[in-house]
Design a protein around this motif. Sequence first.
Motif, PDB file in Angstrom:
ATOM      1  N   LEU A 194      -7.017   6.526  -3.065  1.00 14.82           N
ATOM      2  CA  LEU A 194      -5.683   6.281  -2.506  1.00 14.82           C
ATOM      3  C   LEU A 194      -5.628   6.706  -1.041  1.00 14.82           C
ATOM      4  O   LEU A 194      -4.990   6.049  -0.214  1.00 14.82           O
ATOM      5  CB  LEU A 194      -4.627   7.035  -3.313  1.00 14.82           C
ATOM      6  CG  LEU A 194      -4.497   6.578  -4.771  1.00 14.82           C
ATOM      7  CD1 LEU A 194      -3.444   7.403  -5.497  1.00 14.82           C
ATOM      8  CD2 LEU A 194      -4.143   5.106  -4.852  1.00 14.82           C
ATOM      9  N   ARG A 195      -6.315   7.794  -0.718  1.00 15.95           N
ATOM     10  CA  ARG A 195      -6.339   8.233   0.689  1.00 15.95           C
ATOM     11  C   ARG A 195      -7.067   7.201   1.553  1.00 15.95           C
ATOM     12  O   ARG A 195      -6.680   6.962   2.686  1.00 15.95           O
ATOM     13  CB  ARG A 195      -7.012   9.597   0.811  1.00 15.95           C
ATOM     14  CG  ARG A 195      -6.186  10.715   0.236  1.00 15.95           C
ATOM     15  CD  ARG A 195      -6.786  12.087   0.563  1.00 15.95           C
ATOM     16  NE  ARG A 195      -5.981  13.128  -0.030  1.00 15.95           N
ATOM     17  CZ  ARG A 195      -6.277  13.787  -1.149  1.00 15.95           C
ATOM     18  NH1 ARG A 195      -7.402  13.535  -1.786  1.00 15.95           N
ATOM     19  NH2 ARG A 195      -5.463  14.685  -1.623  1.00 15.95           N
ATOM     20  N   ASN A 196      -8.115   6.611   1.012  1.00 14.20           N
ATOM     21  CA  ASN A 196      -8.790   5.540   1.755  1.00 14.20           C
ATOM     22  C   ASN A 196      -7.843   4.366   1.988  1.00 14.20           C
ATOM     23  O   ASN A 196      -7.789   3.800   3.071  1.00 14.20           O
ATOM     24  CB  ASN A 196     -10.023   5.040   0.997  1.00 14.20           C
ATOM     25  CG  ASN A 196     -11.243   5.911   1.250  1.00 14.20           C
ATOM     26  OD1 ASN A 196     -11.201   6.829   2.068  1.00 14.20           O
ATOM     27  ND2 ASN A 196     -12.317   5.629   0.546  1.00 14.20           N
ATOM     28  N   ILE A 197      -7.103   4.006   0.932  1.00 18.12           N
ATOM     29  CA  ILE A 197      -6.197   2.864   1.046  1.00 18.12           C
ATOM     30  C   ILE A 197      -5.117   3.144   2.087  1.00 18.12           C
ATOM     31  O   ILE A 197      -4.834   2.305   2.955  1.00 18.12           O
ATOM     32  CB  ILE A 197      -5.554   2.549  -0.327  1.00 18.12           C
ATOM     33  CG1 ILE A 197      -6.617   1.976  -1.265  1.00 18.12           C
ATOM     34  CG2 ILE A 197      -4.381   1.590  -0.182  1.00 18.12           C
ATOM     35  CD1 ILE A 197      -6.169   1.836  -2.694  1.00 18.12           C
ATOM     36  N   LEU A 198      -4.524   4.345   2.008  1.00 13.49           N
ATOM     37  CA  LEU A 198      -3.478   4.685   2.979  1.00 13.49           C
ATOM     38  C   LEU A 198      -4.056   4.739   4.389  1.00 13.49           C
ATOM     39  O   LEU A 198      -3.468   4.231   5.339  1.00 13.49           O
ATOM     40  CB  LEU A 198      -2.842   6.036   2.634  1.00 13.49           C
ATOM     41  CG  LEU A 198      -2.002   6.074   1.364  1.00 13.49           C
ATOM     42  CD1 LEU A 198      -1.545   7.490   1.066  1.00 13.49           C
ATOM     43  CD2 LEU A 198      -0.788   5.165   1.494  1.00 13.49           C
ATOM     44  N   GLY A 199      -5.217   5.355   4.508  1.00 12.33           N
ATOM     45  CA  GLY A 199      -5.831   5.497   5.828  1.00 12.33           C
ATOM     46  C   GLY A 199      -6.191   4.149   6.432  1.00 12.33           C
ATOM     47  O   GLY A 199      -5.933   3.898   7.606  1.00 12.33           O
ATOM     48  N   GLU A 200      -6.768   3.277   5.617  1.00 10.90           N
ATOM     49  CA  GLU A 200      -7.275   2.018   6.166  1.00 10.90           C
ATOM     50  C   GLU A 200      -6.206   0.920   6.207  1.00 10.90           C
ATOM     51  O   GLU A 200      -6.089   0.200   7.186  1.00 10.90           O
ATOM     52  CB  GLU A 200      -8.495   1.557   5.356  1.00 10.90           C
ATOM     53  CG  GLU A 200      -9.687   2.491   5.591  1.00 10.90           C
ATOM     54  CD  GLU A 200     -10.845   2.262   4.622  1.00 10.90           C
ATOM     55  OE1 GLU A 200     -10.955   1.157   4.063  1.00 10.90           O
ATOM     56  OE2 GLU A 200     -11.636   3.210   4.434  1.00 10.90           O
ATOM     57  N   ARG A 201      -5.424   0.810   5.140  1.00 10.07           N
ATOM     58  CA  ARG A 201      -4.514  -0.339   5.075  1.00 10.07           C
ATOM     59  C   ARG A 201      -3.128  -0.048   5.600  1.00 10.07           C
ATOM     60  O   ARG A 201      -2.399  -0.959   5.944  1.00 10.07           O
ATOM     61  CB  ARG A 201      -4.464  -0.855   3.652  1.00 10.07           C
ATOM     62  CG  ARG A 201      -5.881  -1.257   3.236  1.00 10.07           C
ATOM     63  CD  ARG A 201      -5.975  -1.611   1.821  1.00 10.07           C
ATOM     64  NE  ARG A 201      -4.981  -2.597   1.490  1.00 10.07           N
ATOM     65  CZ  ARG A 201      -5.181  -3.581   0.652  1.00 10.07           C
ATOM     66  NH1 ARG A 201      -6.359  -3.728   0.132  1.00 10.07           N
ATOM     67  NH2 ARG A 201      -4.215  -4.410   0.346  1.00 10.07           N
ATOM     68  N   VAL A 202      -2.736   1.226   5.635  1.00 16.50           N
ATOM     69  CA  VAL A 202      -1.428   1.544   6.200  1.00 16.50           C
ATOM     70  C   VAL A 202      -1.574   2.049   7.631  1.00 16.50           C
ATOM     71  O   VAL A 202      -0.911   1.571   8.536  1.00 16.50           O
ATOM     72  CB  VAL A 202      -0.685   2.591   5.339  1.00 16.50           C
ATOM     73  CG1 VAL A 202       0.660   2.930   5.964  1.00 16.50           C
ATOM     74  CG2 VAL A 202      -0.477   2.053   3.923  1.00 16.50           C
ATOM     75  N   LEU A 203      -2.469   3.011   7.832  1.00 11.88           N
ATOM     76  CA  LEU A 203      -2.613   3.580   9.177  1.00 11.88           C
ATOM     77  C   LEU A 203      -3.574   2.771  10.050  1.00 11.88           C
ATOM     78  O   LEU A 203      -3.648   2.991  11.251  1.00 11.88           O
ATOM     79  CB  LEU A 203      -3.102   5.039   9.085  1.00 11.88           C
ATOM     80  CG  LEU A 203      -2.167   5.991   8.325  1.00 11.88           C
ATOM     81  CD1 LEU A 203      -2.760   7.401   8.267  1.00 11.88           C
ATOM     82  CD2 LEU A 203      -0.787   6.040   8.974  1.00 11.88           C
TER      83      LEU A 203
ATOM     84  N   PRO B  17       0.810  -1.209   0.000  1.00 15.81           N
ATOM     85  CA  PRO B  17       0.000   0.000   0.000  1.00 15.81           C
ATOM     86  C   PRO B  17       0.850   1.267   0.000  1.00 15.81           C
ATOM     87  O   PRO B  17       0.402   2.323  -0.416  1.00 15.81           O
ATOM     88  CB  PRO B  17      -0.796  -0.101   1.303  1.00 15.81           C
ATOM     89  CG  PRO B  17      -0.739  -1.526   1.705  1.00 15.81           C
ATOM     90  CD  PRO B  17       0.535  -2.076   1.159  1.00 15.81           C
ATOM     91  N   GLU B  18       2.124   1.167   0.451  1.00 22.28           N
ATOM     92  CA  GLU B  18       2.984   2.353   0.455  1.00 22.28           C
ATOM     93  C   GLU B  18       3.127   2.928  -0.948  1.00 22.28           C
ATOM     94  O   GLU B  18       3.341   4.122  -1.116  1.00 22.28           O
ATOM     95  CB  GLU B  18       4.393   2.047   0.967  1.00 22.28           C
ATOM     96  CG  GLU B  18       4.492   1.249   2.221  1.00 22.28           C
ATOM     97  CD  GLU B  18       4.525  -0.236   1.922  1.00 22.28           C
ATOM     98  OE1 GLU B  18       3.434  -0.821   1.862  1.00 22.28           O
ATOM     99  OE2 GLU B  18       5.615  -0.800   1.750  1.00 22.28           O
ATOM    100  N   ALA B  19       3.044   2.051  -1.952  1.00 23.62           N
ATOM    101  CA  ALA B  19       3.184   2.534  -3.325  1.00 23.62           C
ATOM    102  C   ALA B  19       2.100   3.560  -3.638  1.00 23.62           C
ATOM    103  O   ALA B  19       2.276   4.436  -4.471  1.00 23.62           O
ATOM    104  CB  ALA B  19       3.118   1.372  -4.309  1.00 23.62           C
ATOM    105  N   SER B  20       0.963   3.466  -2.929  1.00 25.63           N
ATOM    106  CA  SER B  20      -0.118   4.431  -3.124  1.00 25.63           C
ATOM    107  C   SER B  20       0.311   5.832  -2.715  1.00 25.63           C
ATOM    108  O   SER B  20      -0.195   6.816  -3.237  1.00 25.63           O
ATOM    109  CB  SER B  20      -1.341   4.022  -2.308  1.00 25.63           C
ATOM    110  OG  SER B  20      -1.811   2.766  -2.750  1.00 25.63           O
ATOM    111  N   ALA B  21       1.232   5.937  -1.752  1.00 25.89           N
ATOM    112  CA  ALA B  21       1.693   7.252  -1.310  1.00 25.89           C
ATOM    113  C   ALA B  21       2.390   7.968  -2.451  1.00 25.89           C
ATOM    114  O   ALA B  21       2.155   9.157  -2.686  1.00 25.89           O
ATOM    115  CB  ALA B  21       2.630   7.117  -0.109  1.00 25.89           C
ATOM    116  N   GLY B  22       3.225   7.247  -3.184  1.00 29.60           N
ATOM    117  CA  GLY B  22       3.943   7.865  -4.297  1.00 29.60           C
ATOM    118  C   GLY B  22       2.989   8.403  -5.340  1.00 29.60           C
ATOM    119  O   GLY B  22       3.147   9.517  -5.836  1.00 29.60           O
TER     120      GLY B  22
END
Lengths: 377, 401
Positions: free
Chosen positions: B371-380, B312-317
């Motif tokens: 992508l914000r949903n993915i970072l929020g839910e799967r990373v944070l 999921p970090e790839a979503s940050a880029g």
Amino acid sequence: MQFNFSEDQEAMREEVRKLLAKESTSRRVRDVLESDRTLDKDLWQLLADQGWQGIAIDEVHGGAGAGYLELCVLAEELGRTLAPLPFSSSVFVAAEALKLAQETPVVSSWLPKVASGEAIGCFAIAEGVGGAHWGALKCVAEGSGGAFAVSGTKSVVIDGMSADFAIVAAQTNGTPGLFLVDLMDGGVRREHIDGIDESRPLACLAFDNAAADQLGGVGPAEIDQLLDRAATLMAFEQLGGASAALEMGVAYAKERYAFGRQIGSFQSIKHKLADLYAEVELTRSNCFMAAWALSSGDASLAEAAASARLSASKLYFNCAKENIQVHGGMGFTWELDGHLHYRRARLLSAALGGSTYWRERLLTALSRRNSSDTRAA
Amino acid sequence: MNFDDTPAEAEYRQRARAWIEGNTFDFRGEFVSGKNFDPIRKWQRIKHDGGWGCLHWPREYGGQEASQIENLIFSQEEARAGIGILSVANSITLGMAAATIMHCGTQEQKDAHLEKIARGEKIWCQLFSEPVAGSDLAGIKTRAERDGDDWIVNGQKVWTSYAQFADWAILVTRSDPNVPKHKGLTYFLLDMKSPGVEVRPILQASGGSDFNEVFLNDVRIPDANRVGEVGEGWGVALTTLMNERAAIASVFPTNFDDIWSLTHEVELSNGPAIQDGAVRSMLADWYVWHKGMDALSLRLQSALSQGREPGPEASAGKLLLGARRQQYLEHAFDLLDIGGAATSAYDDGALQFAYLRVIGNRLEGGTDEILRNILGERVLGLPPEPRVDKATPFNEIPVGR
């Protein structure tokens, strides 16, 4: 090519984090913040027992002889816990200034004391508002053969109240240089100045013909280099603080309920935190680039350090303020730790000079690089 | 932490550079986005025949079993030689379709497709999004029904890059509408020459046609072309999507060199743009972002080289790319003042094209919001939105227009 810390460095991080989580608590930050104490001496000694003040100082000068990368790891972890210590002033600036100087008795006598934690250094460069622009210093040093007397007033000096000696920027015949002044000697008057972050107390240092040792071979170019080194290391401290502030906001968003659900499930909160996470990773990338340039002695350090500095200053502010926002009214209370990060973020952004100053440094470095590329082509 | 080549890497770079210089060709007249894919096939074939294709793949599928770092070095040298765009344009085939087949496909599927991809014989596209299911990808309606050893597929896909040139496609379908949405999906490999496949190019806001609508009418797919189990297509699709985001973030430039040149060429009312305080401030911020994106991409590559899948970090880029690139291109145009309204104002319209194309950066491969949903839910680890559709059988989920 390897674009991250090594396994050994990550293992060291684990050890450091474990120890600091136990010892460098927010209670101890508050003990300094809320009292007249200038630092947490027990914590300082605990770090000294680990050899951390001297981790990037060579063994000849009493250090551990490890590299800058280990110091970057340490800086990030200290930043996370808001350690109420003059670590950045003494280790990132004073020690690095001594390391940049020619080997003279002043270096061989003071550097081991910094490495062991026995002596604390501070950086006396600013002369009032706009203090990082050291091109036109009012502070003067007179003398010759290494022995000088410094006169003038330096304010603000971060960690100036806890320091044993100061690295003072002063001019001799119009040329800026660095001088070491033992603050216990005569001719030095030191006053506490109220600051934005009292866990890192500020001082005004007034020198009246104070005895000073010149740091040999340190001119304008070396002062720039010192700032680049310190900025890189401090960027890791800022990155650590920012990550901790973000984690605090995330944890609260998971436990706090409103409208029948965890507030972190609302996109207004979730997306804010996701954006900050992305910013943390961007800043970490800038920091890695600078850490590499610093540890390898690469010529790109000027650009890389300025980028890390600008990125980290903006990031810590953003994470600190939005963490408070996520906490709502509780975030505005003394009781919550949110304001500790908010204060520290501002202090670290001010130390070494603000973003306007660093943007100019960055563009100057880019122009220099660009014109030398053109010449090479 | 080491951004320098080791002696072995430096030697590899020299060999790569020399080989590319000896084998590159002029494709400028031929390659126009949305018009012609031949140069892309050709470059892939030249690389394969020269022993430089699909570097990090296993040899049995036409790769060279090189390290990810060597693969990265080769890409950097391709970019340096100005031919990188041809490999980038093939990233759906290589980075998504092949990556998915490699991870999730059967041995027969790997044998049937990977080597042909490596040789540049086959171009692939991705049949995922639909008119009513883009961000909500698990809400797709394209129906796959079992018929003996085959499946019959009916539906419509959209935003399919390069479908007009593709030989094959990766395809997500709904095989069971009676179970919750994520559980009724099945993933296939589709021969684009199959009867019933119709491709219609979409004219984009940027004027080009990278994207297409693809209509599927009674398209027959053998069950042997199914990837993963029936009903488990969502997991396979996620493998594709993670690879997609890693690919997009590293594909688009940050345009810093463009703006740097521009500020040295443009005269403002108070002198050269590079001397203007506001311009300098903008330039500094842009550089910090540009260098950060560079280093972030290297960090992702480094993680890959240590055997980690793009997470999921790839979503940050990808999230950091689009909006900021758009904002900075707006600044660049502002410097051109009234003249900037003309396409020809600067660099043969490259800036103008980028300004329009960047719109897509914030939408393709997951919108900024997703992508914000993915970072929020799967990373944070933040809790998901309460969802009315998660446990509901797909055919009972409320729909609008």
